[in-house]
Design a protein around this motif. Structure first.
Motif, short mmCIF file in Angstrom:
data_model
loop_
_atom_site.label_atom_id
_atom_site.label_comp_id
_atom_site.label_asym_id
_atom_site.label_seq_id
_atom_site.Cartn_x
_atom_site.Cartn_y
_atom_site.Cartn_z
N GLU A 273 8.33 5.45 -1.13
CA GLU A 273 8.55 4.01 -1.20
C GLU A 273 8.14 3.35 0.12
O GLU A 273 7.47 2.31 0.14
CB GLU A 273 10.03 3.72 -1.50
CG GLU A 273 10.48 4.12 -2.89
CD GLU A 273 9.98 3.16 -3.96
OE1 GLU A 273 9.47 2.08 -3.62
OE2 GLU A 273 10.10 3.51 -5.15
N GLU A 274 8.53 3.96 1.23
CA GLU A 274 8.20 3.40 2.54
C GLU A 274 6.71 3.51 2.83
O GLU A 274 6.13 2.63 3.46
CB GLU A 274 9.00 4.12 3.63
CG GLU A 274 10.51 3.89 3.53
CD GLU A 274 11.28 4.74 4.51
OE1 GLU A 274 10.65 5.60 5.17
OE2 GLU A 274 12.51 4.58 4.60
N PHE A 277 4.80 1.60 -0.95
CA PHE A 277 5.24 0.41 -1.67
C PHE A 277 6.10 -0.53 -0.83
O PHE A 277 6.83 -1.36 -1.37
CB PHE A 277 6.01 0.83 -2.93
CG PHE A 277 5.22 1.76 -3.81
CD1 PHE A 277 4.09 1.33 -4.48
CD2 PHE A 277 5.60 3.09 -3.94
CE1 PHE A 277 3.35 2.18 -5.28
CE2 PHE A 277 4.87 3.97 -4.74
CZ PHE A 277 3.73 3.51 -5.41
N ALA A 278 6.02 -0.41 0.49
CA ALA A 278 6.78 -1.31 1.36
C ALA A 278 6.22 -2.73 1.28
O ALA A 278 5.01 -2.93 1.15
CB ALA A 278 6.73 -0.80 2.80
N LYS A 279 7.12 -3.73 1.38
CA LYS A 279 6.70 -5.12 1.25
C LYS A 279 5.81 -5.56 2.40
O LYS A 279 5.03 -6.50 2.26
CB LYS A 279 7.93 -6.02 1.15
CG LYS A 279 8.71 -5.83 -0.15
CD LYS A 279 9.90 -6.79 -0.22
CE LYS A 279 10.66 -6.61 -1.53
NZ LYS A 279 11.83 -7.53 -1.63
N ASN A 280 5.95 -4.90 3.56
CA ASN A 280 5.12 -5.28 4.70
C ASN A 280 3.74 -4.64 4.67
O ASN A 280 2.97 -4.76 5.63
CB ASN A 280 5.82 -4.92 6.01
CG ASN A 280 6.08 -3.43 6.17
OD1 ASN A 280 6.01 -2.68 5.20
ND2 ASN A 280 6.37 -3.00 7.39
N ARG A 281 3.42 -3.92 3.57
CA ARG A 281 2.08 -3.36 3.38
C ARG A 281 1.57 -3.78 2.00
O ARG A 281 1.41 -2.96 1.10
CB ARG A 281 2.11 -1.83 3.50
CG ARG A 281 2.57 -1.34 4.88
CD ARG A 281 2.49 0.18 4.98
NE ARG A 281 2.87 0.65 6.29
CZ ARG A 281 4.10 1.02 6.64
NH1 ARG A 281 5.08 0.97 5.73
NH2 ARG A 281 4.36 1.44 7.86
N PRO A 282 1.31 -5.06 1.82
CA PRO A 282 1.00 -5.58 0.48
C PRO A 282 -0.26 -5.00 -0.14
O PRO A 282 -0.29 -4.70 -1.34
CB PRO A 282 0.87 -7.09 0.71
CG PRO A 282 0.60 -7.25 2.18
CD PRO A 282 1.32 -6.13 2.84
N ARG A 285 0.37 -1.45 -1.19
CA ARG A 285 1.28 -1.47 -2.35
C ARG A 285 0.52 -1.73 -3.65
O ARG A 285 0.72 -1.03 -4.65
CB ARG A 285 2.34 -2.55 -2.12
CG ARG A 285 3.43 -2.58 -3.17
CD ARG A 285 4.44 -3.66 -2.83
NE ARG A 285 5.57 -3.64 -3.73
CZ ARG A 285 6.58 -4.49 -3.67
NH1 ARG A 285 6.58 -5.43 -2.73
NH2 ARG A 285 7.58 -4.41 -4.52
N ARG A 289 -0.14 1.25 -6.48
CA ARG A 289 0.42 1.10 -7.83
C ARG A 289 -0.67 1.19 -8.88
O ARG A 289 -0.51 1.85 -9.91
CB ARG A 289 1.17 -0.22 -7.94
CG ARG A 289 1.85 -0.38 -9.30
CD ARG A 289 2.60 -1.70 -9.43
NE ARG A 289 3.27 -1.73 -10.74
CZ ARG A 289 4.54 -1.55 -10.94
NH1 ARG A 289 5.33 -1.28 -9.91
NH2 ARG A 289 5.06 -1.60 -12.16
#
Length: 450
Positions: A273-274, A277-282, A285, A289
């Motif tokens: 997840e880190e 799919f972390a939000k700070n790596r759009p 991510r 996916r």
């Protein structure tokens, strides 16, 4: 599979100097303080002090699997069973898992050593003006042996510099350019030419002799041009940047992508997840996916293609985009100059493109890998892992290296040991581990061979 074995008695007492860890941090090295969660066989060192211990180091995908408690228990059971069999031979195995940063540092130390001592092909290399610094860069001047050794002191090769200086003096004498009484006479052999430090040899003669000395050119590359390593494995990739003042202060950068990432299914953990799919790596991510998960709930990744099957060009391009996005958002260094050595899976990509062992400019290296990638795709070749690996390496090289940078991918190095004898060394992290722990990193190869 990422396993290296070492005689434990030779290294355990020295600890892990890559991170400053001591003896207590090596599983099994200090039996009386064993951690019950460490996968170490029972009775190591408790009863029979004459037992020979083997340190089994697990890295790559093995290291990732050992983050799971169930897998740790399985390894513990395996070692206990194996050691029951080995006990009658006086051998016990203990496990050690170095961190990925430590592994990369060991790779850097190994590579720095083999660049100077190994058989790197330096044909065609010339001394650039930045290295022609004798007498302020004046090509029409002359220099003493003392001035030469001072100018190239960082090469740590005084004996080779002295031999080169004698050859330069001999060549200068044979060409009939010497007129001083203190200069060697024509026809003298290198072994009989003896020059005091006050003797003067033209700088151009010195540079010419220097450029024809492979050992000195390798020492120059190691000391002044060698900038770091690029490496990749099944689950991660590393860039190690060498600092000239101290290998201990060199920098290690890593991304959680390896050449098997698009080939296998993985149960998503907090680490995934880190990483993906972390939000700070759009960008990472979105690409991860699309390539690895698809629509719907994300519980597991799926193979983007099979290891022994053909690859759709669209999915291969998406894998390349994921690598570059991950490298950028994980702040991998960019625009790096100098000479880089490609090892592990980076070497295998070069070998697939038949350019291993060649010192190439970045764009030439990229062109050769792209050509081989396109050939495999056009053939519909069942080379899923080779295509995954080539695409991974292309993303790393494009991201990290400046267009003026040089790269050579080499795995096996021939090292002179005694006289004319040579031995094959593999420039892997295990070599760096051995060199560092035994204290011969900066010594002569005979110290290691002995």
């Amino acid at each position: 599979i990422g396993i290296g074995a070492f005689p434990l008695r030779a290294v355990a007492s020295m600890g892990d100097t890559a991170t400053g860890a001591g003896q207590d941090d090596l599983p099994g090295a200090v039996p009386e303080s064993q951690d019950s969660t460490s996968p170490v066989s029972p009775g190591v060192g408790e009863e029979d002090r004459s037992v020979s211990y083997v340190l089994m180091c697990l890295t790559g995908s093995n290291r990732q699997m050992l983050r799971d408690e169930d897998n740790l228990q399985k390894l513990d059971q395996l070692l206990r069973s194996v050691n029951l069999i080995l006990r009658k031979y006086g051998v016990e195995v203990v496990a050690h898992t170095p961190a990925d940063v430590d592994e990369a540092m060991y790779e850097l130390w190994a590579t720095e050593w083999v660049v100077q001592h190994g058989d790197l092909d330096v044909t065609g290399f010339k001394l650039s003006p930045v290295h022609r610094t004798l007498q302020g860069g004046r090509l029409d001047a002359s220099a003493t042996l003392g001035e030469v050794t001072a100018a190239f002191a960082d090469l740590r090769a005084d004996a080779d510099l002295a031999a080169m200086y004698r050859r330069a003096a001999q060549a200068w004498s044979n060409e009939g350019l010497a007129g001083d009484a203190g200069s060697p006479t024509a026809g003298s052999s290198e072994a009989t030419v003896a020059l005091p430090d006050t003797s003067q040899v033209p700088c151009m003669a010195i540079y010419k002799a220097f450029e024809t000395d492979a050992k000195l050119m390798r020492a120059l590359l190691r000391a002044r041009l060698f900038a770091g390593t690029l490496s990749a494995g099944s689950g991660s990739s590393q860039v190690t940047l060498r600092r000239a003042e101290s290998l201990e202060s060199s920098m290690v950068h890593s991304i959680p992508l390896g050449n098997r990432t698009p080939l296998v299914s993985m149960k998503l953990t907090q680490g995934h997840e880190e990483a993906f799919f972390a939000k700070n790596r759009p960008r990472t991510r979105v690409k991860a996916r699309e390539l690895l998960c698809g629509p719907g709930p994300m519980k597991d990744t799926r193979p983007a293609w099979t290891e022994d099957g053909p690859v759709e060009p669209k999915r291969l391009a998406l894998w390349g985009d994921l690598v570059e996005a991950c490298a950028e958002e994980n702040n991998l260094p960019t625009q790096q100059r100098g000479l880089f050595v490609g090892i592990s899976a980076v070497f295998h990509a070069a070998s697939e493109a038949k350019c291993d062992g060649l010192v190439l400019e970045r764009d030439d290296f990229i062109e050769r890998l792209e050509r081989r990638r396109d050939e495999l795709v056009a053939e519909g070749s069942k080379a899923g892992r080779a295509l995954s690996n080539i695409t991974l390496v292309l993303g790393l090289v494009r991201t990290v290296l400046h267009r003026s940078a040089l790269i050579v991918c080499k795995r096996k190095w021939k090292i002179a040991c005694r006289g004319e004898e040579t031995a094959d060394f593999l420039a892997t992290w295990t070599l760096g581990f051995y060199l560092k722990q035994t204290g011969v990193l900066n010594g002569h190869v005979e110290g290691a061979a002995a």
